[in-house]
Write a protein that holds these residues in place. Structure first.
Motif, PDB file in Angstrom:
ATOM      1  N   ALA A   9       0.846  -1.194   0.000  1.00 36.35           N
ATOM      2  CA  ALA A   9       0.000   0.000   0.000  1.00 36.35           C
ATOM      3  C   ALA A   9       0.880   1.242   0.000  1.00 36.35           C
ATOM      4  O   ALA A   9       1.416   1.634   1.037  1.00 36.35           O
ATOM      5  N   ASN A  32      -4.948   4.590  -0.405  1.00 39.38           N
ATOM      6  CA  ASN A  32      -5.053   3.821   0.833  1.00 39.38           C
ATOM      7  C   ASN A  32      -6.341   4.139   1.585  1.00 39.38           C
ATOM      8  O   ASN A  32      -6.828   3.320   2.364  1.00 39.38           O
ATOM      9  N   VAL A  69      -0.337  -6.938   4.368  1.00 39.88           N
ATOM     10  CA  VAL A  69      -0.328  -5.577   3.844  1.00 39.88           C
ATOM     11  C   VAL A  69       0.996  -4.950   4.250  1.00 39.88           C
ATOM     12  O   VAL A  69       1.405  -5.019   5.420  1.00 39.88           O
ATOM     13  N   CYS A 123       3.102  -1.357   4.467  1.00 40.21           N
ATOM     14  CA  CYS A 123       3.004   0.097   4.451  1.00 40.21           C
ATOM     15  C   CYS A 123       4.378   0.621   4.842  1.00 40.21           C
ATOM     16  O   CYS A 123       4.719   0.683   6.033  1.00 40.21           O
ATOM     17  N   PRO A 169      -0.460   5.127   6.589  1.00 40.83           N
ATOM     18  CA  PRO A 169      -1.346   4.036   6.995  1.00 40.83           C
ATOM     19  C   PRO A 169      -2.770   4.505   7.228  1.00 40.83           C
ATOM     20  O   PRO A 169      -3.001   5.572   7.810  1.00 40.83           O
ATOM     21  N   TYR A 200      -5.521   2.580   8.956  1.00 41.92           N
ATOM     22  CA  TYR A 200      -5.722   1.315   9.660  1.00 41.92           C
ATOM     23  C   TYR A 200      -7.104   0.701   9.489  1.00 41.92           C
ATOM     24  O   TYR A 200      -7.209  -0.525   9.357  1.00 41.92           O
ATOM     25  N   GLU A 249      -8.969   0.696   6.878  1.00 45.93           N
ATOM     26  CA  GLU A 249      -8.957   0.047   5.575  1.00 45.93           C
ATOM     27  C   GLU A 249      -8.049  -1.177   5.573  1.00 45.93           C
ATOM     28  O   GLU A 249      -8.388  -2.219   4.996  1.00 45.93           O
ATOM     29  N   PHE A 250      -6.913  -1.084   6.227  1.00 42.25           N
ATOM     30  CA  PHE A 250      -6.017  -2.240   6.309  1.00 42.25           C
ATOM     31  C   PHE A 250      -6.703  -3.393   7.043  1.00 42.25           C
ATOM     32  O   PHE A 250      -6.596  -4.559   6.640  1.00 42.25           O
ATOM     33  N   LEU A 270      -7.647  -7.179   5.261  1.00 40.37           N
ATOM     34  CA  LEU A 270      -6.897  -8.329   5.763  1.00 40.37           C
ATOM     35  C   LEU A 270      -7.849  -9.399   6.300  1.00 40.37           C
ATOM     36  O   LEU A 270      -8.868  -9.098   6.923  1.00 40.37           O
ATOM     37  N   LEU A 323       0.016  -6.875   9.100  1.00 40.25           N
ATOM     38  CA  LEU A 323       0.429  -5.586   8.582  1.00 40.25           C
ATOM     39  C   LEU A 323       1.902  -5.396   8.910  1.00 40.25           C
ATOM     40  O   LEU A 323       2.298  -5.475  10.080  1.00 40.25           O
ATOM     41  N   GLN A 372       4.713  -2.642   8.793  1.00 40.45           N
ATOM     42  CA  GLN A 372       4.814  -1.193   8.679  1.00 40.45           C
ATOM     43  C   GLN A 372       6.229  -0.738   9.003  1.00 40.45           C
ATOM     44  O   GLN A 372       6.815  -1.147  10.005  1.00 40.45           O
ATOM     45  N   ARG A 389      -3.960  -8.802  12.412  1.00 42.56           N
ATOM     46  CA  ARG A 389      -5.366  -8.401  12.374  1.00 42.56           C
ATOM     47  C   ARG A 389      -6.192  -9.325  13.257  1.00 42.56           C
ATOM     48  O   ARG A 389      -6.165 -10.540  13.105  1.00 42.56           O
TER      49      ARG A 389
END
Length: 283
Positions: free
Chosen positions: A99, A148, A161, A163, A168, A170, A172-173, A177, A183, A185, A278
């Motif tokens: 992303a 994003n 994901v 980033c 970020p 979050y 949407e992430f 997921l 994630l 990052q 997640r």
């Protein structure tokens, strides 16, 4: 290892799944998005754009590609690939979104690092120039111009994901997921490129961008500090480094001139890599 395009795209206008038909992606309600001859698809609606050409310019993308391809950030790429593939052992495939992918350097490095696992890769960036560059370099992944803030991805369809030095979003992430998806990052630490910042700014801030708490819908798996020294010889790679960062536009004219006069530069690279998982109740 095989890399295959990601197929769980969603319509940016109504959120329902897209299906590929020839050289287009279509949804059941009739929206259609053509695939450019370079291999990417534009899924950023005009009403969601804040400027005519949002994101990094063509020159910024080219500078980043030259700098990263020279291997200066290889330790970061290695750590990202390791974190992304962690926990994937025994899985026949994992789906991964970068992303804010830029020109796709970290996705290409991930493809080189994977073995025994098939990767379904999606590179997304708000910059058309970045996505165009990525698509030209690797036609195995799926490349999308998008945001994003409104990911054109089917909910719960991703295992990972990324980033990386990005923005970020979050919620949407968490939405895209699957439960247990991760994630990865990367953010700049307080000493990241300090020596360059001391040259171009009259005063250098020292705050870190580390994430102190896990975002809502996620739990923290690991946090890793990546710190190493970097020596850059030559005015051109120094100019590329400055051009690929926000510092180019934040610095004064005098600061940019001081940087342009440099023939060599020793730097501290200081970044933090977070891995978040997640949670099942994230949605």
């Amino acid at each position: 290892m095989s890399v295959v395009p990601f197929e769980n795209l969603a319509c940016p206008l109504d959120g329902i799944p897209l299906y590929r038909e020839g050289r287009s992606w279509r949804c059941a309600t009739g929206h259609s998005f053509d695939i450019a001859r370079q291999g990417y698809v534009h899924l950023l609606p005009v009403q969601k754009k804040r400027s005519k050409e949002p994101g990094d310019s063509k020159a910024m993308v080219a500078a980043r590609q030259r700098f990263l391809d020279a291997g200066f950030y290889q330790p970061i790429a290695d750590a990202v690939s390791k974190a992304t593939l962690e926990g994937a052992s025994g899985k026949p495939s994992i789906s991964c979104l970068d992303a804010g992918c830029g020109e796709g350097y970290y996705m290409r490095q991930l493809g080189l690092a994977a073995s025994g696992t098939s990767l379904s890769l999606l590179g997304l960036d708000i910059s058309k120039w970045a996505v165009l560059s990525g698509a030209r370099q690797d036609d195995r992944a799926c490349w999308v111009v998008g945001s994003n803030a409104n990911l054109p991805v089917v909910s719960g369809s991703l295992d990972r994901v990324l980033c990386l030095f990005g923005f970020p979003v979050y919620p949407e992430f968490a939405r895209v997921l699957s439960p247990g998806g991760r994630l990865i990052q990367v953010d700049a630490g307080q000493d990241h490129l300090r020596e360059l910042r001391e040259i171009i700014y009259p005063e250098v801030r020292t705050e870190s961008k580390k994430v102190s708490q896990a975002p809502q819908g996620f739990r923290r798996i690991t946090t890793e500090d990546i710190r190493f020294s970097l020596h850059i010889a030559g005015a051109e790679p120094i100019a590329d480094l400055l051009a690929m960062t926000p510092h180019l536009y934040r610095a004064s004219q005098e600061g940019r001139e001081r940087a342009a006069a440099l023939e060599s530069l020793s730097l501290t690279v200081d970044v933090c890599l977070h891995t978040f998982e997640r949670e099942s109740a994230a949605l």
